[in-house]
Design an enzyme around this catalytic site. Structure first.
Site, PDB file in Angstrom:
ATOM      1  N   ALA A 245      44.096  41.414  43.436  1.00  0.00           N
ATOM      2  CA  ALA A 245      43.064  41.365  44.485  1.00  0.00           C
ATOM      3  C   ALA A 245      42.651  42.782  44.869  1.00  0.00           C
ATOM      4  O   ALA A 245      43.037  43.734  44.187  1.00  0.00           O
ATOM      5  CB  ALA A 245      43.594  40.617  45.694  1.00  0.00           C
ATOM      6  N   ASN A 246      41.867  42.922  45.916  1.00  0.00           N
ATOM      7  CA  ASN A 246      41.481  44.254  46.385  1.00  0.00           C
ATOM      8  C   ASN A 246      41.426  44.242  47.909  1.00  0.00           C
ATOM      9  O   ASN A 246      41.688  43.226  48.546  1.00  0.00           O
ATOM     10  CB  ASN A 246      40.135  44.662  45.772  1.00  0.00           C
ATOM     11  CG  ASN A 246      39.058  43.658  46.124  1.00  0.00           C
ATOM     12  OD1 ASN A 246      38.753  43.443  47.282  1.00  0.00           O
ATOM     13  ND2 ASN A 246      38.505  43.013  45.104  1.00  0.00           N
TER      14      ASN A 246
END
Ligand code: CTP
Length: 414
Positions: free
Chosen positions: A216-217
């Protein structure tokens, strides 16, 4: 300016008597106040006194044949600018959170797309109970606004803690605040995006490694959610396609929750056509090529895994380069950069087929990623315009004003 219309729902609690003062003060401030009372509320104040002070007939029953014919719950909600629930008892909050509609008050609350403000009032133990806290969290996530409860002495002796209803002047201040934020700009004729469909992507995407792990980020989704709220405030029909964020859903906005880039693309395609597409999502550029269906184990038999990545579809590019008719007339991308912000944004605008790119510097020192403020540059065919650092809500409102102006100038009436 036209009259400001409140619909007050009085719940059954001892604090109901304070509603008489609330109505009096609201009328002094130029509001018209129509009132619905629950059955329990009528044990604390009489419809007669409420009707005398509001100068309107008080509504009580859902299945009163005459009243339903004359003025149903849908019309009641349509004819209000804002709904206020005071006191909001534990029971009324539970019904709202559960979507019940077994009397006029709850039916109006379920049928409305207007902003709703609630003033909880109950015994502190009831307020602190896990069930009430769960319901409060649900209502908050549903976009319901809260005022109070305050801490202090309760009507019952020897009971102190949060649970006291906010004072009428505090409720009125909350109403005025909401009026400024959400309503004032668009009551009357100023709904420039009425009849328009605005599609927005937001948040990060999660790309599975195995059933329990993902890539993810740091995107929070705040800018995209703020844009959805701003578009809705201008009267648009808004589809928000959101990766995992945990943010409350803006009132009146239709949200599709997705996890991965591929799900996001499929959901965007299903939501077209739109008058404008705004792509704020921080879509993961890569996904794991062969995500495992089983949890990858860490034991002596298995070597440390190596992830092999493949590129995800580019959602903005897919829509930006779609054929006319399918492509929204206005396509807006975002560019989160840490270096050469403007140069990269200009390149992205061309390569992705966007009309505008909203570029920002997300270097850690700026605090923009995940924060509440943003400093953006609007890159279009006409050039670059740099906006000062401001709250993400203000960026959203100014950008939606510009979208509305562009649509009015470049496309026919909605
Ligand atoms: N975007 C998208 N789908 C992707 C990647 C990006 O829709 N798979 C959109 C974003 O929502 C944003 C714009 O493209 O509107 C730019 O995203 P950004 O991550 O800055 O650009 P990238 O294409 O990923 O380029 P790079 O990471 O190399 O800067």
């Amino acid at each position: 300016m036209r009259e400001r219309r409140l619909l007050l729902i009085i719940g059954g609690g001892i604090a109901a008597y304070k509603c008489l003062e609330l109505i009096r003060r609201a009328r002094e401030r130029g509001f018209s106040v129509r009132t619905v009372m629950t059955k329990a509320a009528q044990a604390f104040v009489t419809p007669l006194s409420v009707s005398a002070i509001s100068n309107e007939r008080v509504l009580t029953e859902l299945f009163d044949v005459d009243e339903e014919r004359e003025i149903g719950h849908i019309r009641l909600s349509r004819e209000a600018d804002l709904i206020v629930v005071a006191p909001a008892t534990a029971d009324l909050m539970a019904k709202m959170a559960g979507g019940h509609a077994d009397d006029l008050a709850t039916a109006v609350l379920l049928a409305t797309d207007k902003p709703v403000l609630i003033a909880p009032a109950m015994n502190p133990r009831m307020w602190q109970h896990a069930a009430t806290q769960r319901n409060a969290a649900t209502l908050e996530a549903d976009g319901i606004h809260f005022i109070g409860p305050n801490a202090g002495e309760m009507a019952e002796r020897n009971e102190a803690g949060p649970g006291r209803m906010a004072e009428p002047h505090e409720i009125l201040a909350a109403i005025e605040r909401l009026w400024g934020d959400e309503i004032a700009n668009h009551i009357g004729a100023t709904q420039p995006l009425a009849g328009r469909h605005v599609l927005i992507t937001a948040g990060p995407t999660h790309e599975p490694i195995d059933p329990v792990r993902y890539i993810a980020n740091r995107s929070s989704g705040k800018q995209g959610y703020a844009l959805a709220a701003a578009a809705r405030a201008l009267g648009a029909r808004v589809t928000l396609i959101s990766g995992p964020t945990g943010l409350p859903i803006p009132h009146g906005v239709f949200v599709s929750h997705v996890e991965s880039a591929r799900e996001m693309l499929a959901t965007v395609e299903a939501a077209l056509p739109a008058d404008v597409g705004i792509f704020t999502a921080a879509v993961a550029d890569w996904r794991v090529a062969d995500a495992s269906n089983q949890k990858i184990k860490k034991d002596a038999k298995h070597a440390t895994p190596t992830l092999s990545l493949v590129e995800n579809p580019d959602i903005l590019k897919t829509v930006g380069q779609a054929k006319a008719g399918r492509r929204p007339p206005l396509v807006v991308g975002f560019a989160a950069e840490t270096d050469n912000v403007l140069e990269n944004a200009k390149k992205k605008r061309k390569s992705k087929g966007a009309d505008w790119i909203v570029a920002n510097d997300v270097s850690p020192a700026t605090g923009i990623m995940g924060g509440d403020r943003n400093a953006v540059h609007i890159v279009s065919a006409e050039g670059v315009e740099s906006w000062p650092d401001m709250d993400k809500g203000d960026v959203a409102r100014q950008l939606m004003d510009r979208v509305a102006a562009w649509l009015a100038e470049n496309t026919g009436e909605a």
